[in-house]
Scaffold this motif. Structure first.
Motif, PDB file in Angstrom:
ATOM      1  N   ASN A 276       0.856  -1.183   0.000  1.00  0.00           N
ATOM      2  CA  ASN A 276       0.000   0.000   0.000  1.00  0.00           C
ATOM      3  C   ASN A 276       0.892   1.233   0.000  1.00  0.00           C
ATOM      4  O   ASN A 276       1.735   1.388   0.886  1.00  0.00           O
ATOM      5  CB  ASN A 276      -0.890  -0.050   1.263  1.00  0.00           C
ATOM      6  CG  ASN A 276      -1.843   1.119   1.368  1.00  0.00           C
ATOM      7  OD1 ASN A 276      -1.639   2.169   0.770  1.00  0.00           O
ATOM      8  ND2 ASN A 276      -2.879   0.954   2.158  1.00  0.00           N
ATOM      9  N   ILE A 277       0.724   2.103  -0.992  1.00  0.00           N
ATOM     10  CA  ILE A 277       1.497   3.346  -1.075  1.00  0.00           C
ATOM     11  C   ILE A 277       0.525   4.518  -1.024  1.00  0.00           C
ATOM     12  O   ILE A 277      -0.436   4.560  -1.788  1.00  0.00           O
ATOM     13  CB  ILE A 277       2.309   3.422  -2.381  1.00  0.00           C
ATOM     14  CG1 ILE A 277       3.300   2.258  -2.473  1.00  0.00           C
ATOM     15  CG2 ILE A 277       3.047   4.755  -2.483  1.00  0.00           C
ATOM     16  CD1 ILE A 277       4.033   2.180  -3.808  1.00  0.00           C
ATOM     17  N   THR A 286       4.774   3.794   2.755  1.00  0.00           N
ATOM     18  CA  THR A 286       4.288   2.525   2.235  1.00  0.00           C
ATOM     19  C   THR A 286       3.783   1.696   3.402  1.00  0.00           C
ATOM     20  O   THR A 286       4.060   1.989   4.565  1.00  0.00           O
ATOM     21  CB  THR A 286       5.397   1.752   1.489  1.00  0.00           C
ATOM     22  OG1 THR A 286       6.389   1.325   2.435  1.00  0.00           O
ATOM     23  CG2 THR A 286       6.041   2.598   0.410  1.00  0.00           C
ATOM     24  N   SER A 287       3.051   0.624   3.080  1.00  0.00           N
ATOM     25  CA  SER A 287       2.466  -0.187   4.141  1.00  0.00           C
ATOM     26  C   SER A 287       2.228  -1.601   3.645  1.00  0.00           C
ATOM     27  O   SER A 287       2.131  -1.846   2.433  1.00  0.00           O
ATOM     28  CB  SER A 287       1.129   0.422   4.595  1.00  0.00           C
ATOM     29  OG  SER A 287       0.515  -0.383   5.591  1.00  0.00           O
ATOM     30  N   GLN A 309       8.265  -6.332   1.201  1.00  0.00           N
ATOM     31  CA  GLN A 309       8.003  -5.660  -0.073  1.00  0.00           C
ATOM     32  C   GLN A 309       7.716  -4.174   0.140  1.00  0.00           C
ATOM     33  O   GLN A 309       8.118  -3.333  -0.684  1.00  0.00           O
ATOM     34  CB  GLN A 309       6.821  -6.333  -0.783  1.00  0.00           C
ATOM     35  CG  GLN A 309       7.097  -7.738  -1.273  1.00  0.00           C
ATOM     36  CD  GLN A 309       8.222  -7.771  -2.287  1.00  0.00           C
ATOM     37  OE1 GLN A 309       9.354  -8.136  -1.968  1.00  0.00           O
ATOM     38  NE2 GLN A 309       7.944  -7.360  -3.513  1.00  0.00           N
ATOM     39  N   ALA A 310       7.032  -3.844   1.235  1.00  0.00           N
ATOM     40  CA  ALA A 310       6.749  -2.438   1.539  1.00  0.00           C
ATOM     41  C   ALA A 310       8.036  -1.679   1.835  1.00  0.00           C
ATOM     42  O   ALA A 310       8.196  -0.518   1.431  1.00  0.00           O
ATOM     43  CB  ALA A 310       5.797  -2.345   2.728  1.00  0.00           C
ATOM     44  N   ILE A 311       8.964  -2.321   2.530  1.00  0.00           N
ATOM     45  CA  ILE A 311      10.255  -1.695   2.816  1.00  0.00           C
ATOM     46  C   ILE A 311      11.038  -1.491   1.518  1.00  0.00           C
ATOM     47  O   ILE A 311      11.659  -0.445   1.301  1.00  0.00           O
ATOM     48  CB  ILE A 311      11.056  -2.543   3.818  1.00  0.00           C
ATOM     49  CG1 ILE A 311      10.325  -2.589   5.166  1.00  0.00           C
ATOM     50  CG2 ILE A 311      12.463  -1.972   4.011  1.00  0.00           C
ATOM     51  CD1 ILE A 311      10.905  -3.594   6.144  1.00  0.00           C
ATOM     52  N   ARG A 312      11.008  -2.490   0.638  1.00  0.00           N
ATOM     53  CA  ARG A 312      11.687  -2.363  -0.652  1.00  0.00           C
ATOM     54  C   ARG A 312      11.104  -1.211  -1.478  1.00  0.00           C
ATOM     55  O   ARG A 312      11.835  -0.445  -2.106  1.00  0.00           O
ATOM     56  CB  ARG A 312      11.576  -3.670  -1.433  1.00  0.00           C
ATOM     57  CG  ARG A 312      12.353  -4.831  -0.824  1.00  0.00           C
ATOM     58  CD  ARG A 312      12.316  -6.051  -1.745  1.00  0.00           C
ATOM     59  NE  ARG A 312      12.920  -7.205  -1.104  1.00  0.00           N
ATOM     60  CZ  ARG A 312      14.228  -7.419  -1.016  1.00  0.00           C
ATOM     61  NH1 ARG A 312      15.063  -6.542  -1.540  1.00  0.00           N
ATOM     62  NH2 ARG A 312      14.707  -8.492  -0.406  1.00  0.00           N
ATOM     63  N   ALA A 313       9.772  -1.105  -1.484  1.00  0.00           N
ATOM     64  CA  ALA A 313       9.126  -0.027  -2.240  1.00  0.00           C
ATOM     65  C   ALA A 313       9.482   1.336  -1.665  1.00  0.00           C
ATOM     66  O   ALA A 313       9.729   2.294  -2.410  1.00  0.00           O
ATOM     67  CB  ALA A 313       7.609  -0.226  -2.238  1.00  0.00           C
TER      68      ALA A 313
END
Length: 321
Positions: A276-277, A286-287, A309-313
């Motif tokens: 989630n962005i 992001t979340s 994936q949220a951390i990567r984004a």
């Protein structure tokens, strides 16, 4: 850290234990150190919980959990997997502190673990969710929720509204704004020429007004205005086929009209790794794309995939900002 009674603390610890955070960037958990210490010991993760009072004290090492400890949870009274006032209050305090750090330039991005809407309401906060807290705290008017994954990306014209209310809210200005946010955000993610599809609200995208006039009055004019500004956008397209075309690669993102129109296909295709962005904010947020999962909280079985994936984004967006 999200709701301390949910799976947020656990998936944070798992991500660090499995060495999935440290290679991405330096981290600090805004949360309660006692909760993290309790779960670290309970599951035998063997991590080092490092309390910090200042962001400058961070030490980015394997198996180290940097925690800016707000110490706002009574661990003896906290019940895992339950709606409760103290957990809702703590979760809101975490995210507000994280926003302030980002606004002050102390951090490059904010990644949020899930909070529970019923818990924060019990604590006296009437926010529908994270997005509205972020918008209020950053004084942002034009924002939207984007769901981002390797399989399908969507961005919402409306989100936390009853469906009847969402239909009434759709107008040309809002649809045009969200198209622009989609274009801007994907460019920040590295796409030079994003291809955007706009879903209709009604069956068959209204069928020339037979099934509703929102397409004629709001969506078509918004798409035309965005095209005039050089944005590569098509629509309104029938909602029952537009996601298939996006998954097949014709479009990079779909602008959707309401919450479930976007959430259902993304969660079907990418439940574990969707992100989630929040677009349009002056900070990067992001979340995870899942809830507090009270039914499995504190059992050691929650998956950390969406958080990673949220951390990567977040790292990707902060690198390109």
């Amino acid at each position: 850290m999200g709701d301390p009674a949910g799976i947020g603390p656990e998936i944070i610890l798992k991500a660090i234990k499995n060495n999935k955070v440290q290679p991405i960037g330096q981290h600090v958990v805004i949360g309660d150190a006692e909760v993290l210490e309790h779960l670290n010991e309970k599951f035998g993760y063997g991590l080092q919980i490092n309390r910090v009072k200042d962001i400058k004290e961070l030490k980015n090492e394997d198996r180290r959990v940097n925690v800016l400890d707000l110490a706002n949870v009574d661990l003896e009274k906290l019940q895992s997997g339950k709606v409760q006032k103290q957990a809702g209050k703590a979760a809101v305090e975490y995210v507000k502190k994280a926003i302030d750090l980002a606004l002050n330039g102390d951090t490059d991005a904010v990644v949020t673990a899930p909070l529970n809407k019923e818990s924060i309401h019990k604590a006296g906060f009437k926010y529908p969710g994270h997005t509205e807290i972020l918008a209020e705290r950053t004084e942002t008017e034009d924002f939207s929720m984007m769901l981002y994954s390797d399989k399908l990306n969507v961005i919402h014209v409306t989100t936390h509204l009853a469906l009847e209310e969402a239909c009434k809210t759709i107008n040309k200005e809002r649809v045009e704004t969200v198209i622009k946010l989609a274009d801007e955000t994907l460019k920040k993610m590295g796409l030079t020429e994003p291809r955007i599809a706009v879903a209709g609200l009604n069956p068959h995208a209204g069928e020339d007004g037979i099934f509703g006039d929102q397409e004629i009055k709001a969506i078509e004019p918004a798409v035309s205005a965005a095209k005039e500004q050089g944005i590569d956008v098509e629509g309104p397209l029938p909602p029952d086929t537009v996601f298939v075309k996006a998954v097949e690669g014709k479009y990079d993102i779909v602008v959707v009209m309401y919450h479930d129109q976007g959430h259902i296909p993304v969660k079907l295709l990418a439940f574990d790794d969707g992100v989630n962005i929040t677009t349009g904010l002056p900070i990067i947020r992001t979340s995870v794309d899942h809830g507090t999962a009270f039914d499995i909280a504190w059992q050691g079985i929650a998956r950390e995939t969406s958080l990673v994936q949220a951390i990567r984004a977040a790292n990707k967006l902060s690198s390109n900002k």
